[in-house]
Write a protein that holds these residues in place. Structure first.
Motif, PDB file in Angstrom:
ATOM      1  N   ASP A 497       0.838  -1.203   0.000  1.00 54.97           N
ATOM      2  CA  ASP A 497       0.000   0.000   0.000  1.00 54.97           C
ATOM      3  C   ASP A 497       0.873   1.253   0.000  1.00 54.97           C
ATOM      4  O   ASP A 497       0.565   2.244  -0.657  1.00 54.97           O
ATOM      5  N   THR A 498       1.984   1.195   0.724  1.00 54.86           N
ATOM      6  CA  THR A 498       2.919   2.323   0.776  1.00 54.86           C
ATOM      7  C   THR A 498       3.573   2.559  -0.588  1.00 54.86           C
ATOM      8  O   THR A 498       3.725   3.702  -1.032  1.00 54.86           O
ATOM      9  N   LYS A 501       1.614   4.251  -4.195  1.00 53.42           N
ATOM     10  CA  LYS A 501       1.361   5.654  -4.505  1.00 53.42           C
ATOM     11  C   LYS A 501       2.194   6.113  -5.703  1.00 53.42           C
ATOM     12  O   LYS A 501       3.309   5.648  -5.912  1.00 53.42           O
ATOM     13  N   GLN A 502       1.615   7.019  -6.461  1.00 54.15           N
ATOM     14  CA  GLN A 502       2.311   7.549  -7.644  1.00 54.15           C
ATOM     15  C   GLN A 502       3.638   8.185  -7.251  1.00 54.15           C
ATOM     16  O   GLN A 502       3.725   8.852  -6.210  1.00 54.15           O
ATOM     17  N   ASN A 527       0.032  13.833  -1.291  1.00 50.32           N
ATOM     18  CA  ASN A 527      -0.089  12.424  -1.690  1.00 50.32           C
ATOM     19  C   ASN A 527       1.175  11.852  -2.323  1.00 50.32           C
ATOM     20  O   ASN A 527       1.470  10.663  -2.168  1.00 50.32           O
ATOM     21  N   LYS A 528       1.922  12.689  -3.053  1.00 54.47           N
ATOM     22  CA  LYS A 528       3.061  12.165  -3.802  1.00 54.47           C
ATOM     23  C   LYS A 528       4.408  12.337  -3.097  1.00 54.47           C
ATOM     24  O   LYS A 528       5.403  11.761  -3.529  1.00 54.47           O
ATOM     25  N   PRO A 532       4.027   9.241   1.341  1.00 56.14           N
ATOM     26  CA  PRO A 532       4.936   8.084   1.276  1.00 56.14           C
ATOM     27  C   PRO A 532       5.932   8.040   2.430  1.00 56.14           C
ATOM     28  O   PRO A 532       6.278   6.959   2.922  1.00 56.14           O
TER      29      PRO A 532
END
Length: 635
Positions: A497-498, A501-502, A527-528, A532
């Protein structure tokens, strides 16, 4: 010679700051000193009491400094022989913020402020000692030879750094006059404008200042006639300061120069244009915005409006702290404590409306609130856990807590904390349940991740109690960390899941910006870039059984100690997280939003490089995750 005064002088000269004074100066001071015998548990001064005209030195015995928090008396410091305390009258106008009480039979010297103050302004060593201790709020309990200043509430451990750099509001349109003006006319102008001072200028530069005190001490007593030129009674040279002066810096300069006003100029010198004036009153007003006072206001608040006012003051505090380059971890500390206090008070207000809870419970913040990383107003994330009750009472108990959570969430929304778009809130009946039900929930998430109807969300593994029973929170943490031991499936799920991310950068090392929608062309720093790092820190913290540390920066710092082999990666990630948080916070403050999307066109070339460099450690972190958890593919 007074033998008592001589004995006291001999005692004081062994301790700073008195060791910086001459024997004659010490004798001059000690002839005015009061000797106070304190029986065991006798109070010298207490919180909210008006300030005394003296400060204190312990001659023998022990004096405890305490303050009240949530009805409990908390010990802040113990003062031993040679320790100086009760300095608040030097630096502030409002009442004491803590209580001084003897722990055993003690003797305390009371030194009049008026007698000692001239030596502070005249002796740089004395001043430096007080300023250093005032600013750092430290005392060296092992170094009894040198003496120490014990904080009496000017700062607390968690608010010192912030208030020391807290910006100050002041009059930016001061009365400016020439030195040829007649005193009577200046007095009339000051009266008409309802102000207590005027700056005397020559060629637009300040050469002096006149205050109400000057009129009282120089004209009212007949020393100068009313028709004297203002140059006769003005104080010169004027003490000038830069526009970026902080509350504490201003306080210290007023003390150092023994003046009541400071002249603000463009560059802080007297060869610069006047841009304002700071009075002692401005300092008192500014103190109402310091973190300690904000916490006190929160505890007294009775409605959402009062809490919202505090939260708005906190935003101002964050903004000024960022502008002053205060380290982000310090700002996390302050905002985290104040946000938690606001949430706690919102719940308490809701309880006052609904009546006492029918069972013991624990309100837990999750996600960024639990990590104390909300420098900006974002959304609510919480769960509610109540104790196990008899089956026939379960429905009524749960109904009460859902009503409580809904009411508290409504209050928080009015304060400015938006509802969570994913409905991860205690007001959602799914996230408001008994301890047994929560234990089952965590067991299902961690033993069979991805198979339950309530899909696992990593934010449920950042938990911080706001209000309620400690044992309930401990039980939640216990089930989390027990399940985390050797849970290959759980870490496989969370690790993938980690990594899903894009990426923040494209293959060609360009920023991976939004390609469509409202934020097209902007960079999603949350988010990017930030998430993370947050996810990676949490992943390793759970895996390495790092308990009691939620903040991402602190997690990386601790991980670097636990796992020295990869310490460089963790330390680089820690610094990267601070840089990225700084960018997001500035963007949010500028646009009055969450700062999630960065407009790269508004960044300088240097800032773009700084941002890009902060993204570099993420690649190493990804590789470490893949290697540690044997993740060769992810979906």
């Amino acid at each position: 010679m007074n033998t008592i005064a001589e004995n006291i002088a001999n005692f004081l000269k062994e301790y700073q700051p008195f060791s910086f004074l001459s024997n004659d100066e010490l004798i001059h001071i000690t002839t005015s000193i009061g000797i106070i015998n304190l029986e065991k548990n006798k109070t010298l001064f207490q919180a909210d009491e008006k300030l005394h005209d003296s400060f204190y030195v312990v001659a023998s015995g022990v004096v405890n400094l305490t303050f009240l928090a949530d009805g409990e008396e908390i010990l802040l410091n113990k003062c031993y022989a040679g320790d100086v305390f009760g300095l608040r009258p030097f630096f502030a106008k409002n009442n004491y913020m803590m209580t001084a009480k003897s722990r055993e039979d003690s003797i305390v010297y009371a030194i009049p402020i008026s007698i000692f103050k001239p030596f502070v302004s005249q002796n740089s060593n004395v001043l430096d000692f007080l300023l250093e201790n005032f600013a750092s709020n430290t005392r060296n309990s092992l170094d009894k030879e040198t003496g120490s200043v014990v904080s009496d509430g000017i700062y607390s451990n968690k608010t010192g750094e912030i208030q020391y750099f807290q910006s100050l509001s002041y009059n930016k349109t001061p009365l400016k006059i020439s030195q040829d003006e007649i005193s009577k006319d200046v007095a009339q102008l000051m009266s008409d404008n309802l102000i207590d001072s005027a700056i005397i200028i020559e060629n637009n530069y300040p050469i002096g200042i006149v205050t109400d005190t000057d009129f009282r001490s120089k004209i009212a007593n007949g020393r100068f006639p009313l028709n004297s030129s203002i140059s006769k009674i003005m104080s010169s040279p004027v003490v000038t300061v830069p526009e970026s002066i902080s509350v504490a810096e201003a306080q210290l300069l007023l003390l150092k120069h023994n003046v009541s006003h400071l002249c603000v100029t463009k560059d802080g010198s007297d060869k610069s244009i006047v841009s304002g004036i700071i009075s002692e009153h401005d300092i008192v007003v500014a103190q109402s915005n310091n973190p300690g006072v904000l916490i006190k206001q929160i505890k007294k608040a009775l409605n959402p409006k009062e809490l919202k006012q505090v939260r708005e003051k906190l935003t101002e505090l964050v903004q000024s702290s960022i502008a002053k380059n205060i380290p982000i971890p310090h700002i996390f500390n302050i905002t985290g404590e104040i946000n938690i206090a606001i949430i706690k008070r919102a719940i308490e207000i809701a309880i006052l409306d609904l009546g006492s809870p029918p069972a013991r419970f624990c309100w837990i913040s999750i996600g960024s609130q639990a990590r104390k990383e909300q420098l900006l107003l974002t959304d609510q994330d919480s769960i509610l856990v109540f104790e196990d009750v008899a089956e026939d009472k379960y429905r009524d108990v749960k109904d009460y807590f859902i009503k409580l959570a809904k009411r508290a969430s409504t209050i928080l929304e009015k304060i400015g904390f938006q509802y969570c778009p994913n409905n991860h809130m205690a007001s959602n009946m799914i996230w408001c349940k008994s301890l047994s039900d929560w234990i089952k929930q965590y067991n299902n998430w961690m033993k069979t991740p991805g198979e339950q109807s309530n899909e696992i969300s990593s934010i449920f593994f950042d938990v911080e109690m706001v209000l309620g029973e400690n044992k309930i929170e401990e039980a939640i943490n216990e089930v989390i960390f027990n399940n985390a031991k050797n849970s290959v499936l759980f870490f496989d799920y969370l690790g993938n899941d980690t990594l899903r991310k894009q990426p923040a950068l494209t293959f060609f090392k360009k920023f991976n910006v939004e390609e469509e929608g409202l934020h097209k062309g902007k960079f999603n720093i949350k988010n990017k870039a930030i998430m993370p790092l947050v996810d990676g820190a949490r992943l390793f913290a759970l895996n390495m059984q790092l308990k009691g540390v939620n903040n991402t920066y602190l997690r990386f710092k601790e991980l670097a100690i636990i796992d020295p082999k990869h310490s460089e990666i963790f330390l680089n990630c820690a610094e990267a997280f601070l840089v990225l948080t700084g960018f997001r916070t500035l963007e949010g403050l500028k646009n009055d939003n969450s700062g999630e999307y960065i407009n790269l066109d508004e960044l300088s070339k240097i800032d773009k490089e700084k941002l890009k460099n902060a993204l570099m450690p993420m690649k190493e972190l990804e590789e470490l995750i893949k290697d540690k958890f044997q993740l060769t593919q992810f979906s």
